[in-house]
Design a protein around this motif. Structure first.
Motif, PDB file in Angstrom:
ATOM      1  N   TYR A 104       4.937   1.878  -6.542  1.00  0.00           N
ATOM      2  CA  TYR A 104       3.938   2.811  -7.355  1.00  0.00           C
ATOM      3  C   TYR A 104       2.939   3.323  -6.261  1.00  0.00           C
ATOM      4  CZ  TYR A 104       5.822   0.750 -11.594  1.00  0.00           C
ATOM      5  OH  TYR A 104       6.971   0.807 -12.767  1.00  0.00           O
ATOM      6  N   ASN A 105       2.751   2.837  -5.372  1.00  0.00           N
ATOM      7  CA  ASN A 105       1.699   3.322  -4.458  1.00  0.00           C
ATOM      8  C   ASN A 105       2.156   4.221  -3.290  1.00  0.00           C
ATOM      9  OD1 ASN A 105      -0.449   1.721  -5.599  1.00  0.00           O
ATOM     10  ND2 ASN A 105       0.059  -0.276  -4.524  1.00  0.00           N
ATOM     11  N   ALA A 125       0.843  -1.189   0.103  1.00  0.00           N
ATOM     12  CA  ALA A 125      -0.006  -0.137  -0.092  1.00  0.00           C
ATOM     13  C   ALA A 125       0.797   1.090  -0.052  1.00  0.00           C
ATOM     14  CB  ALA A 125      -1.115  -0.084   1.229  1.00  0.00           C
TER      15      ALA A 125
END
Length: 642
Positions: A390-391, A386
Motif C-alpha cells: 500500500y505504500n 516504506a
C-alpha cells in the motif's frame, strides 16, 4: 575512468569509514578475488573480507599498528575518511569546539587527517604488495589500482589532494607500468556488481535504485540495464548520483550519547574514563547492532553490553545496569536505528519524486541495498514496509527490495569496481556505459561583440586584428543532467595565434555551474559584476612549446600588430574533458588527433569553492524561461609569457 589498455592485474580498493576491502583480478580469472588474510587478527589464518580502517601511532608519531591490531586501543585513529573533505572537517571542528570546548577534537588540522589517510594507505599497500607478489613479482606487469569514491566528495580538490598521498603510500610506484585511478562512485560500483554477479536475473530495461549505506555516507543511484550481448552487461544512469553524510557510525555515536546520559544520572559507580566510548566499540554492541532486526520484538528481550571495569555483581537501576552489564531494550535499539532509516526513506522518496518528473514513463523495478548499514535486516524490513504494498511510490508500483549480495552486501562496491574493469578488458566496453552530469562545465572564451545583443557589456579591441570582442563568453561543453558516455569524451577546440619566437603556453579558464541546463548563463559577468551562478573550477595551462613551429599553420602578417610580411602562426588544439566519478575531473591536451603527453604539457590550477552538489534539492515543479542567445565561438584567448 580507468583506461581500456590491456592490464595484467586489476586491484580495486574500497576505502570505508569503518572498514576497507580489496579485490583483484588477473586476465584469466572468472571473477574478482578478495584479500581475506590480514595482520593483527585474533587467530592465525583467520579470514576476514574487510580490514578495519584504524591506525595507532606510537610516541614518535610513527604507525605502531593498524587494522585488526589496534581495535581495542582507546588511542586509535578512526573515521578519518569523513574529514578528508575539508569543508566537512571545518564544520566538524567548529561543532566539536562548540559542544565540547574542554576536550581536544579528534583531528586538529586537515593535515593531520591527510597524514592518517597516507599512513593507512601505506600499510594497506604494503600488505597488498606482500599478498599478491607472494608467488610472482608485479614489477614488470601492467597493474591498475582503482579506488571508489563516495558521492559526498563534492570538489575536485579532494581527489586531487588524495593522488599525491596515494603515490607517497606506494600505489603506482611498484613498477614502470603501474597506475592509479579513481573509478566509480560507491552506488555505481554496487550497481555494476548487482547487474553482473548476482543471483537475481535482471531483464533488459529493468531499472534499479541502488542505496549504498555504509559507515559514514549513504549514496543513491538510479540505473537502467541495457541488456546483455557480446559487449557484456551494460548500464546507464538515469539521474545524477546523490550522496548524504550519514550512516552506521551515527548509530554508534547515538549509542555512546545514550550510555553517557544514563551514567550521568547514576551515583556510586567506579568507572573508567571513556566508558561510553569503550562500550560503543565493544564486540557486544557491534554484534547486537549487526543482528538487530533478525528477531522480532516478541522474541527479543534485552541486549546486555558489559560495562568495562565494573564488577559482575554491581547493579544500578537508574543506569539500567544489571550484574555488571547495561541493558538495552528492543525499543532502545529501534530508536537508534530509526533516526538514520527515516533519513534513508526521505532521500529515497526524493529521488523517486525527481525520477517521476524527469522520466515520467519509466518505472523503478528494484531497490538494491549495499554497504554495512544496507545489510541490516532491520533496515531492509523498514524499507520494504516504506516502499512496497500500500505504500508503493507511483514511480515504483511493483518494487522488489533486495540486497546486493545475500551474504555480504558490504562487498558489492569493491567487487563492482573490479568487475567493471574486467569487462572493459574483455570486451572494450565498461559495464557503466553512460553517466549523468551532476553539473555543467564550460570554457571561457572571446566572441565577436554585437552592440544590439551585448547591452551592458564593454567590448575589448583584439590586439591582433583590431576586431571588437566580448570577453567572458562561456561555451558549455558538458551540461548538467545530460548523459556522458564513458567512451566518448567531450572536447573543446582552441585556436591561438602567435608570432615566431613567442610563447606557446596558453591559459584557459574552466567554469562550473549548478543551474538547470535550461538556465545556463552565457557570460561570466552580469554587467560589471561576476555572475554568482558561475564558479571558477580550474585554470588549465596548455603548453605546446615542444612542438616544432612547422606543425602549425603559417600566415603572412597582414595585421598592423606585425611588421609587413612577417609571418605568424595559428595553433589549433583540443582540451578533452574527462569528468569522472563523484567530483573527480581531469583534462587532457590533444594536438593533431593525438594526446600530447610531454612533461608539463597541461597544468591545472584548481580553484577553491567550486563544489559539485552531493545531492539534489527537494523535488519541485520545473521552471522554463529564455536562456539567452547562441553565439558563434571566436577564440584568441590569453597568452602566458611567464
Amino acid at each position: 575512468m580507468p583506461s581500456s589498455t590491456k592490464v595484467d592485474l586489476i586491484v580495486g580498493i574500497d576505502f570505508g569509514m569503518t572498514c576497507s576491502g580489496v579485490a583483484y583480478a588477473r586476465p584469466k580469472m572468472k571473477s574478482p578475488k578478495l584479500i581475506q588474510e590480514w595482520p593483527g587478527t585474533a587467530r592465525p589464518g583467520e579470514l576476514n573480507n574487510k580490514v578495519p580502517s584504524l591506525l595507532l601511532y606510537g610516541r614518535d608519531n610513527s604507525v605502531k599498528s593498524w587494522g585488526f591490531g589496534c581495535q581495542t586501543s582507546q588511542k586509535k585513529k578512526e573515521w578519518f575518511k569523513r574529514y578528508l573533505d575539508e569543508r566537512v572537517f571545518i564544520e566538524g571542528l567548529a561543532r566539536s569546539q562548540q559542544q565540547n570546548p574542554d576536550e581536544d577534537p579528534p583531528y586538529a588540522t586537515i593535515q593531520e587527517v591527510r597524514k592518517c589517510y597516507e599512513d593507512y594507505m601505506t600499510c594497506l599497500y604494503n600488505h597488498i604488495s606482500d599478498k599478491i607478489q607472494k608467488d610472482e613479482s608485479w614489477e614488470s606487469k601492467r597493474v591498475e589500482f582503482i579506488f571508489s569514491l563516495p558521492t559526498t566528495f563534492t570538489t575536485p580538490q579532494i581527489t586531487n589532494s588524495l593522488r599525491p598521498l596515494l603515490t607517497n603510500a606506494g600505489f603506482g610506484t611498484g613498477g614502470r607500468r603501474h597506475s592509479v585511478a579513481f573509478g566509480l562512485t560507491e552506488p555505481q560500483a554496487s550497481a555494476v556488481y548487482t547487474a553482473v554477479d548476482q543471483t537475481t536475473e535482471f531483464e533488459d530495461g529493468d531499472i534499479m535504485l541502488v542505496c549504498d549505506a555504509g559507515g559514514g555516507t549513504t549514496d543513491l543511484a538510479i540505473l537502467q540495464k541495457e541488456g546483455d550481448d557480446d559487449d557484456g552487461t551494460q548500464l546507464k544512469e538515469l539521474l545524477p548520483v546523490a550522496g548524504y553524510n550519514f550512516g552506521s557510525t551515527n548509530i554508534d555515536e547515538s549509542f555512546c550519547a545514550l550510555v553517557e546520559q544514563r551514567l550521568q544520572g547514576a551515583e556510586g559507580l567506579e568507572l573508567k574514563e571513556n566508558t561510553a566510548w569503550t562500550m560503543m566499540h565493544s564486540a557486544e554492541f557491534q554484534s547486537w547492532k549487526r543482528v538487530f532486526g533478525t528477531l522480532d520484538e516478541k522474541q527479543f528481550k534485552e541486549f546486555p553490553v558489559k560495562v568495562p571495569a565494573l564488577k559482575i555483581k554491581v547493579s544500578n537501576e537508574k543506569a539500567g545496569i544489571t550484574l555488571g552489564s547495561m541493558m538495552f531494550s528492543h525499543d532502545d535499539f529501534k530508536k537508534l536505528f530509526d533516526v538514520e532509516v527515516d533519513k534513508m526513506i526521505k532521500y529515497i522518496k526524493n529521488q523517486m519524486n525527481i525520477m517521476s518528473g524527469k522520466c515520467p514513463n519509466k518505472k523503478i523495478d528494484y531497490l538494491v541495498l549495499s554497504g554495512g548499514l544496507g545489510s541490516s535486516a532491520y533496515v531492509q524490513k523498514r524499507l520494504k514496509e516504506a516502499f512496497t504494498g500500500y505504500n508503493a511510490h507511483a514511480v515504483a508500483p511493483s518494487l522488489k527490495v533486495i540486497a546486493a549480495e545475500n551474504d555480504e552486501p558490504q562487498l558489492a562496491v569493491v567487487k563492482g569496481l573490479v568487475w567493471d574493469q574486467m569487462q572493459r578488458q574483455k570486451t572494450g566496453k565498461a559495464v557503466l556505459k553512460e553517466r549523468i552530469a551532476r553539473a555543467s562545465y564550460g570554457v571561457v572564451c572571446d566572441v565577436p561583440y554585437d552592440k544590439k545583443k551585448d547591452i551592458g557589456h564593454t567590448p575589448v579591441e583584439d590586439p591582433i586584428d583590431g576586431k571588437q570582442m566580448l570577453k567572458g563568453h562561456i561555451v558549455w561543453v558538458i551540461k548538467k543532467d545530460h548523459p556522458i558516455s564513458v567512451d566518448d569524451a567531450k572536447m573543446h577546440e582552441f585556436t591561438r595565434v602567435f608570432p615566431r619566437g613567442h610563447s606557446r603556453k596558453w591559459k584557459s579558464s574552466i567554469v562550473i555551474c549548478h543551474n538547470d541546463p535550461y538556465d545556463l548563463p552565457n557570460n561570466t559577468r552580469n554587467g560589471k559584476n561576476w555572475n554568482p551562478d558561475v564558479k571558477e573550477l580550474a585554470e588549465v595551462e596548455s603548453d605546446l612549446s615542444a612542438v616544432s613551429h612547422k606543425k602549425f599553420v603559417e600566415h603572412q602578417g597582414k595585421r598592423s600588430f606585425f611588421r609587413k610580411g612577417e609571418p605568424y602562426y595559428e595553433a589549433r588544439y583540443d582540451v578533452k574533458f574527462v569528468i569522472g566519478a563523484a567530483a573527480d575531473a581531469r583534462f587532457e591536451l590533444w594536438f593533431q588527433g593525438q594526446q600530447w603527453t610531454s612533461p608539463n604539457a597541461i597544468k591545472i590550477d584548481w580553484q577553491e569553492g567550486a563544489n559539485v552538489p552531493a545531492h539534489p534539492a527537494e523535488a519541485s515543479p520545473k521552471k522554463f524561461f529564455s536562456t539567452g542567445r547562441s553565439r558563434r565561438k571566436y577564440e584568441w584567448g590569453t597568452d602566458d609569457d611567464d
